[in-house]
Design an enzyme around this catalytic site. Structure first.
Site, short mmCIF file in Angstrom:
data_model
loop_
_atom_site.label_atom_id
_atom_site.label_comp_id
_atom_site.label_asym_id
_atom_site.label_seq_id
_atom_site.Cartn_x
_atom_site.Cartn_y
_atom_site.Cartn_z
N GLU A 37 0.88 -1.12 0.17
CA GLU A 37 0.08 -0.17 -0.09
C GLU A 37 0.90 1.33 -0.06
O GLU A 37 0.63 2.25 -0.82
CB GLU A 37 -1.06 -0.01 1.37
CG GLU A 37 -1.92 0.81 1.15
CD GLU A 37 -3.22 0.61 1.95
OE1 GLU A 37 -3.26 -0.56 2.73
OE2 GLU A 37 -3.97 1.40 2.41
N GLU A 51 2.10 1.58 -3.41
CA GLU A 51 1.07 1.94 -4.10
C GLU A 51 0.65 3.72 -4.16
O GLU A 51 0.76 4.41 -4.94
CB GLU A 51 -0.46 1.42 -3.89
CG GLU A 51 -1.39 1.76 -4.82
CD GLU A 51 -2.93 1.14 -4.46
OE1 GLU A 51 -2.72 0.33 -3.40
OE2 GLU A 51 -3.83 1.25 -5.01
N CYS A 84 -8.55 -1.94 4.11
CA CYS A 84 -8.67 -3.20 4.92
C CYS A 84 -9.85 -3.34 5.89
O CYS A 84 -9.86 -4.53 6.42
CB CYS A 84 -7.11 -3.27 5.66
SG CYS A 84 -6.71 -1.45 6.44
N SER A 113 -7.16 1.93 -2.24
CA SER A 113 -6.14 1.13 -2.51
C SER A 113 -6.69 -0.44 -2.97
O SER A 113 -7.39 -0.89 -2.63
CB SER A 113 -5.41 0.79 -1.40
OG SER A 113 -4.60 -0.21 -1.29
N LYS A 151 -15.22 -9.40 8.79
CA LYS A 151 -14.41 -10.28 8.05
C LYS A 151 -15.06 -11.57 7.53
O LYS A 151 -14.48 -12.30 6.71
CB LYS A 151 -13.24 -10.62 9.06
CG LYS A 151 -12.32 -9.17 9.22
CD LYS A 151 -11.38 -9.19 8.10
CE LYS A 151 -10.77 -7.86 8.33
NZ LYS A 151 -9.91 -7.38 6.94
N GLU A 189 -16.16 -10.71 4.26
CA GLU A 189 -15.04 -10.56 3.44
C GLU A 189 -14.44 -11.84 2.77
O GLU A 189 -14.29 -12.00 1.49
CB GLU A 189 -13.89 -9.73 4.06
CG GLU A 189 -12.79 -9.28 3.00
CD GLU A 189 -11.52 -8.64 3.85
OE1 GLU A 189 -11.44 -9.16 5.06
OE2 GLU A 189 -11.02 -7.62 3.20
N GLU A 213 -14.27 -11.94 -5.02
CA GLU A 213 -13.01 -11.29 -5.43
C GLU A 213 -11.91 -12.03 -4.59
O GLU A 213 -10.67 -12.10 -4.91
CB GLU A 213 -12.99 -9.68 -5.00
CG GLU A 213 -13.67 -8.90 -5.80
CD GLU A 213 -15.20 -8.88 -5.15
OE1 GLU A 213 -15.62 -9.56 -4.33
OE2 GLU A 213 -15.88 -7.88 -5.61
N CYS A 228 -10.02 -1.62 15.17
CA CYS A 228 -10.28 -2.94 15.33
C CYS A 228 -10.44 -3.35 16.94
O CYS A 228 -11.22 -4.31 17.04
CB CYS A 228 -9.26 -4.05 14.67
SG CYS A 228 -9.09 -3.50 12.93
#
Ligand code: SF4
Ligand code: SF4
Ligand code: SF4
Ligand code: FES
Lengths: 573, 165
Positions: A278, A281, A298, A318, A357, A360, A365, A502
């Site tokens: 990242e 990037e 994230c 990102s 999560k 996710e 993807e 988190c």
């Protein structure tokens, strides 16, 4: 300060504080069900009533401000009888399901009934039959256990700006539901689980995935691999009676091995890897006129929020997968190849502070060559249940370290667990990537702390980099609206779904509150302050992974394994 | 006034929104009422549009709309059945009539059958107390309802619908 009397004790409380807050200052806890610190009072439950001299009826302590000279009785006979009756009425249409309930032994309604001495059913009301809503991969809703306190509705609206749920119908039919009473999976819910953490009963809980994990562990043909997120080690102790912020990293790793996980990796390793990708990037976008500000990727609740509410920002996000997904990807590629294990025979479990999560991990993807990067996500709470189920005394275990090759981490990866941590870690490494030298002071204190939005301007060489950190999607939305309206001084923005990051995730122990989150945050920064290696680019194991496998940040291989792209999502907003 | 059949929903909604300027939350109920009056019910699509117009989440609008009995969320059936639950009908056993209809049509108030044939609504007083217990199907009153009569009426309607197909 105003002078008042609480339970015949003279005391003082700051002007404007509520009776509830004033009592707390002198160690008296008035029970609440619908009250939430920092959010609008609702006055729905009235369990917090107290007697105030001179007032004919009982007064809700959670919303009533103290006044000079007030005489307050918090637990008089009249008050206790009123509270008991309120609980009995709540129980009138409540299923007597405690033995089978996820909140057994950890339920505010059950505790109140016990504390107030409710010993028999005095009222029986008509019960509504509702189906459990099991449609979401993250959050399960069981409306029969709902006491309509409205906390979930308020968090969803006032903290997350999502409003996936609201009060539907009225009178005895009143219930919490989504628009058109659809399944949560079809709604605008972003799976954050903040509603679970505030729910006083078993009406909301995470989608429980323990069974599939236990089955995998019991299958001799399967290599079961665990990864644990940066924040979990400083929260799981609370499940076993430790004060908030106690770091249990080594004991937790030992417990995971005892549970039968064949390998235990540290997601902070891939947090360091994320920073390499990242950070590179960001540098590339800045150097080559790419889309700015770049937004972090994230936090999966935020990603869904962006897909449905801010699709115009998808190119700002990102392309890095989250640390969980990066770890999943390299486990089933690099690790599988190195150990000569068929990826189909690897069961990859991640221990996360987060219910989103789970969502996710199931995204299309996040699957390559037919294998999901991560098979199952357990929340901190589920791991604690598993440890208890196996009768392990986690606190008595000798601390152990995580496994190679993904066990080594720097504290830059570790502070990912707190709001501002990704930004701080990224700045430490971006500075190095852009200038070739280290930041003079690695402590970027401007982006630390529990405020909902933090900003800083940092000089990197000749460049003044504008950064912002938002947590809680309401704060993120406000910032994005500024950018939509033309604000252009920011280069990089960290967005975390949960307020504080988190450490306050929707999968964390139910002891989560502001004080606990503060302690957890302190714990992460204390680890960082005393560490030798505090920058991701100095993680030697990460460097070895590049040498042996990935090549360099943003290489083709990195792109294939570690990056992705998101697209607009149509949901009812 | 434009009608949906002529132009589709967008212009009709625009007209309704224009009638309630201010776009505050106060406008919500009047807007929903107007939509129901012109379109017969609140569709998911229209609620979405109202949400975008008033900047309110759909869950909130659905919550408010379900708080009031007057709103429907499905198009009316070919045969719209109204059951009177006024005092006179109540005394003459309209609760039983309602329960019977529920049974016969497998239908709850506010809902439309999957085939679109029947929809059911409970109304306070239909103004035909002499006919109690009374139901109204589209524009036609049916007096002194009993289980047997209900059976006959609905059988006939189903037959009629079939032969029209
Ligand atoms: S929600 Fe609480 S009171 Fe209700 S069944 Fe579960 S544990 Fe018992
Ligand atoms: S999980 Fe988050 S977004 Fe979904 S209903 Fe709960 S608070 Fe709202
Ligand atoms: S689901 Fe839980 S938080 Fe929401 S209203 Fe019901 S009891 Fe309260
Ligand atoms: S806690 Fe005060 S009214 Fe519910």
């Amino acid at each position: 300060m105003v002078a008042i009397n609480i339970d015949n004790r003279p005391c003082e409380a700051p002007e404007g504080s509520t009776i509830y807050e004033a009592a707390q200052l002198i160690g008296i806890t008035i029970p609440t069900l619908c009250h939430m610190e920092g959010l609008s009072p609702s006055g729905a439950c009235r369990i917090c009533v107290v007697e105030v001299e001179g007032m004919p009826s009982l007064t809700p302590a959670c919303s009533f401000p103290v006044r000079e000279g007030m005489n307050i009785q918090t637990h008089s006979a009249r008050v206790l009888l009123a509270r008991k009756t309120i609980v009995e009425l709540l129980l009138a249409n409540h299923p007597d399901d405690c033995l089978y309930c996820i909140r057994n032994n950890n339920c505010m309604l059950q505790n109140l009934a016990a504390d107030l001495g409710v010993r028999r059913r005095r009222y029986t009301g008509a019960r509504n039959e509702y189906k459990e809503d099991v449609s979401s991969p993250s959050v399960i809703r069981d409306p029969e256990k709902c006491i309509l306190c409205g906390k979930c509705v308020r968090v969803c609206e006032e903290v997350q700006d999502v409003s996936a749920i609201d009060f539907i119908d009225r009178g005895s039919q009143s219930h919490i539901g989504t628009a058109f009473d659809e399944g949560l999976n079809l709604s605008s819910c972003i799976n954050c689980g903040q509603c679970i953490v505030v729910c006083p009963t078993g009406a909301l809980h995470e989608h429980d995935s323990l069974k599939s994990v236990i089955d995998a562990i019991n299958d001799p043909d399967i290599t079961v691999v665990a990864q644990h997120a940066p924040s979990v080690s400083v929260t799981i102790g609370e499940e076993f009676g430790l004060p908030a912020g106690a770091d249990c990293d080594g004991m937790m790793v030992a417990a995971l091995r005892r549970l039968g996980f064949d390998r235990v990796f540290d997601t902070s390793f891939t947090a360091d890897l994320t920073i390499m990708e990242e950070g590179s990037e960001l540098v590339e976008r800045i150097k080559n006129g790419g889309k700015l500000p770049m937004l972090t990727s994230c936090s999966p609740g935020w990603i869904k929020f962006a897909e449905q509410r801010y699709p115009d920002f998808l190119d700002n996000i990102s392309s890095c997968k989250s640390p969980q997904q990066m770890m999943g990807a390299i486990i089933k590629s690099f690790f599988a190849e190195r150990e000569n294990i068929d990826p189909a025979k690897i069961f990859s479990v991640s221990i996360m502070p987060c219910t989103a999560k789970k969502f996710e991990a199931g995204r299309h993807e996040m699957t390559r060559d037919g294998y999901p990067d991560v098979d199952v996500v357990l929340t901190t709470r589920e791991l604690a249940r598993l440890i208890r189920m196996r009768g392990l005394d986690m606190l008595a275990l000798q601390p152990e370290g995580a496994d190679t090759p993904f066990g080594e981490r720097t504290t830059a990866g570790k502070i990912f667990g707190a709001s501002g941590g990704v930004m701080e870690a990224a700045l430490r490494s971006a500075y190095f990537l852009l200038t070739g030298s280290e930041l003079e002071d690695l402590n970027v204190t401007a982006v630390r702390g529990l405020e909902g939005c933090k900003e800083a301007h940092v000089k990197i060489g000749d460049l003044e980099v504008g950064v912002a950190v938002a947590s809680g999607l309401k704060n993120a939305a406000a910032l994005l609206d500024q950018i939509r309206a033309g604000r252009d001084d920011l280069h990089f923005i960290e967005i975390m779904t949960c307020p504080g990051g988190c450490i306050a995730g929707g999968g964390q122990p139910l002891s989560t509150n502001k004080q606990a989150v503060t302690q957890r945050m302190k714990a992460l920064y204390a680890l960082d302050a005393s560490a030798e290696t505090r920058t991701s680019h100095k993680n030697e194991a990460v460097q070895r992974l590049y040498e042996e496998y990935l090549g360099s940040p943003l290489s083709d291989k990195s792109h294939h394994l570690l990056h992705t792209h998101y697209t607009q999502r149509e949901v009812l907003l | 006034m434009t009608t949906v059949a002529e132009t589709g929903t967008a212009p009709v909604l625009a007209e309704i929104f224009a009638r309630h300027p201010g776009a505050g939350r106060d406008a919500l109920i009047p807007i929903l009422q107007d939509i129901q009056d012109t379109m017969g019910y609140l569709s998911l699509e229209t609620i979405k549009e109202v949400g975008a117009h008033l900047n309110l989440p759909v869950s909130k609008i659905y919550g408010v709309a379900t708080f009031y009995n007057q709103f429907r969320f499905q198009a009316l059936g070919k045969y719209h059945v109204q059951v009177c639950r006024g005092t006179a009908c109540h005394v003459k056993g309209s609760q039983g009539v309602l329960d019977d209809i529920r049974q016969i049509l497998k239908l709850e108030p506010g809902v439309t059958t999957a085939d679109g044939l029947f929809s059911l609504e409970v109304v306070a007083c239909i103004g035909a107390c002499g006919l109690a217990p009374v139901i109204k199907i589209n524009d036609e009153f049916h007096a002194d309802m009993t289980t047997a009569k209900l059976d006959r009426v609905f059988k006939a309607l189903k037959k009629e619908a079939k032969s029209n197909d």
